[in-house]
Design an enzyme around this catalytic site. Sequence first.
Site, PDB file in Angstrom:
ATOM      1  N   GLU A 196      42.594  34.068  35.464  1.00 33.57           N
ATOM      2  CA  GLU A 196      41.176  33.799  35.245  1.00 33.57           C
ATOM      3  C   GLU A 196      40.567  33.445  36.587  1.00 33.57           C
ATOM      4  O   GLU A 196      40.921  32.427  37.186  1.00 33.57           O
ATOM      5  CB  GLU A 196      40.941  32.675  34.241  1.00 33.57           C
ATOM      6  CG  GLU A 196      39.463  32.541  33.928  1.00 33.57           C
ATOM      7  CD  GLU A 196      39.143  31.380  33.032  1.00 33.57           C
ATOM      8  OE1 GLU A 196      38.481  30.444  33.527  1.00 33.57           O
ATOM      9  OE2 GLU A 196      39.551  31.392  31.863  1.00 33.57           O
ATOM     10  N   CYS A 243      34.251  27.623  36.004  1.00 36.61           N
ATOM     11  CA  CYS A 243      34.298  29.078  36.125  1.00 36.61           C
ATOM     12  C   CYS A 243      33.293  29.774  35.217  1.00 36.61           C
ATOM     13  O   CYS A 243      32.796  30.852  35.557  1.00 36.61           O
ATOM     14  CB  CYS A 243      35.708  29.573  35.823  1.00 36.61           C
ATOM     15  SG  CYS A 243      36.377  28.981  34.254  1.00 36.61           S
TER      16      CYS A 243
END
Length: 516
Positions: free
Chosen positions: A253, A287
Site C-alpha cells: 500500500e 495514505c
Amino acid sequence: MRAQTASPALFASLADDVVASGSDTISVPVPATGEPHHDLPRSSGDDVRDAVSRARLAQLAWARAGFAHRRRVLLRAHDLILQRSDLLLDLIQTESGKTRGQALEEVFEAASVTRYNALTAAATLRGRRARGGIPLVVSTRVRYAPKGVVGVITPWNYALSLAAMDVVPALAAGCAVVQKADDQGALSILALRRAFIEAGVPEALWAVVAGEAAEAGEALTDEVDYICFTGSTATGRRIAEKAGRRLVGASLELGGKNAMIVLDDVDPEQAAADAAYACFAAMGQLCVSIERIYVHRRIAGPFQRALVARLRDARIGTSLDFESDFGSLASSAQLERVRSHLDDAVAKGATVLVGGEPRTDVGPWCFSPTVLTGVTPEMRVYGEETFGAIASLYVVDSDEEAVLAANASEYGLNASVLTRSTSRGRRIADSLAAGSVNLGEGYRGSFSSVAAPMGGVKASGVGRRNGREGLLRFVEPVTVSRATGLLQLPRTGGEFRVLAGPFLLLARVLKAIRRA
C-alpha cells in the site's frame, strides 16, 4: 489535561521487547515537545535473521493448533485491546501527535480487524471441494497452506491500525510474523503485540525489530516468505523488485494524492465539515486522506467560505484528551516537507485561503491546516503527495470535468464524493480510478470496513488488505485430486482411441447443462 496512563518505566519495558542483541539505541522524540522521549534498541541484520528462524519454528506449532485455537486466542486479544484502550490512546498520541479522537479511530480499527479475522478465518481458509476434470472419475479438493513467515513493514503515521491490518490476518491464517516497526510508532506496536502475547500468541511467533532500513529492512525482505509494506511508492518499488527476484509475494500500500469531488447539491456547511476532517485528520499524514478538492462552481463560494471559517476556528492541540480538533505533524522532517511544498506553491502563484503558518505556540511541529487555490501543474503540491497539512481547492463546471481531473494522477488509492444523491454519487464512483471510493465521507467508510478489501491502483500499490482478500494473501492454495477408480484413465494409444468419443461427448454435455 487528563493524566497519562503510560510511564517512562513502561516505555522502557516495551522497548525491551524489540529483538536486538547489541547495546545500540536511538533517541526518539515526541511531537508535543520535540524533545527526546525514550530510547529504542537497534536491530542488526543478524537479529532479524535470528527472529525469522525462531518464528519458523513457532509457526509450525501455531499452524497445527488449528483454527479453533487461533480464534480463541485472537478473541482474547480483542478484549485486551478494548480493556487497554486508554493506554493505547496515550501511546498513539505520544508517538504520532494526533488528537485523541483520531487515535480512537486506530484502536477501534485494531479491535475490528482482530474480531473479523478471528471469526472468519476458518470459513475462508478451511478448504473446499472443486469440480474434478472428469465428474465421478476424479475428485478434487483445494486446501490452503500458510505461507510461513510474513515480513511486515509499517510506517509511523497509523502504527497501531496498520500493524493490525497486516499482522492479525497473517496470524489467523496460521503464519508467523516478523515486523519492522518505524521508530516513531514502535511503542504503540509493541503494546499491541503484548496484548496478543498475553492472550496466547507465542512470543517468537510475532517478533518486532527496529533499525535502519538499509540493514534491518533489507535483512527482513531477504528472509521472509511474503512481504507486506505500507509506505512511499519509491520504497515500494524497490521492495517489489526484490520480492520479484526472490519469487515471493508482496502486498504494497503506497502513496496517494486523493481527490474529493463536491457536487452542487450538497449543504455547503456540512460538506465543508466533512472536507476539513477528510483533509486534516492526523494533519493529513494518512495514505487515504484528501489532498485535492474539486468543487462545483455553483456552490464554490459558500463552500469555500464555510471551509475557511471551519479551519480558522479549529482547535489545534497536543493534550491527551478529546479537546482538540487537529494535532501536530509527527516530526521536523514532516514540517519541512509541508513548508517546502507551501513555499514552492506560493512562489509560483498559488494563494493561501487559510492557514499557511506554523503554530509553535501549541507545539514545535504544529502547523495550521492550509488550503490553497490557484495551484498549477508546475507546482510540487499539484502532483506530489504532500502527506501533511495542505489541501488544494479547484473549481469545476461539471461532473465529467471533476472525474477527469480526479483521475489525472499517477496515484489511485482513495477518492471521495460528497452529494445528496446516492445514484449520482455511485455513477461518479464507478468512473473514478481508485481502490476505494467514499460517498458522503472522506475516508472512514472504506477504512473502517474491515470485511471489504483495501488497496490502491496505479502507483498506489498492488494487493489488498482486509476482507477475504486480506486473508487469502497469506496462504498458498494447494490442489489435491484423487482418481476414484470408477473408470481407468487412458494411458496407451489404444485406450485413448476407445475413450476419445465419450470424452468429447462429455464436454458437449457439460456445456449444454451449463456445468463449468
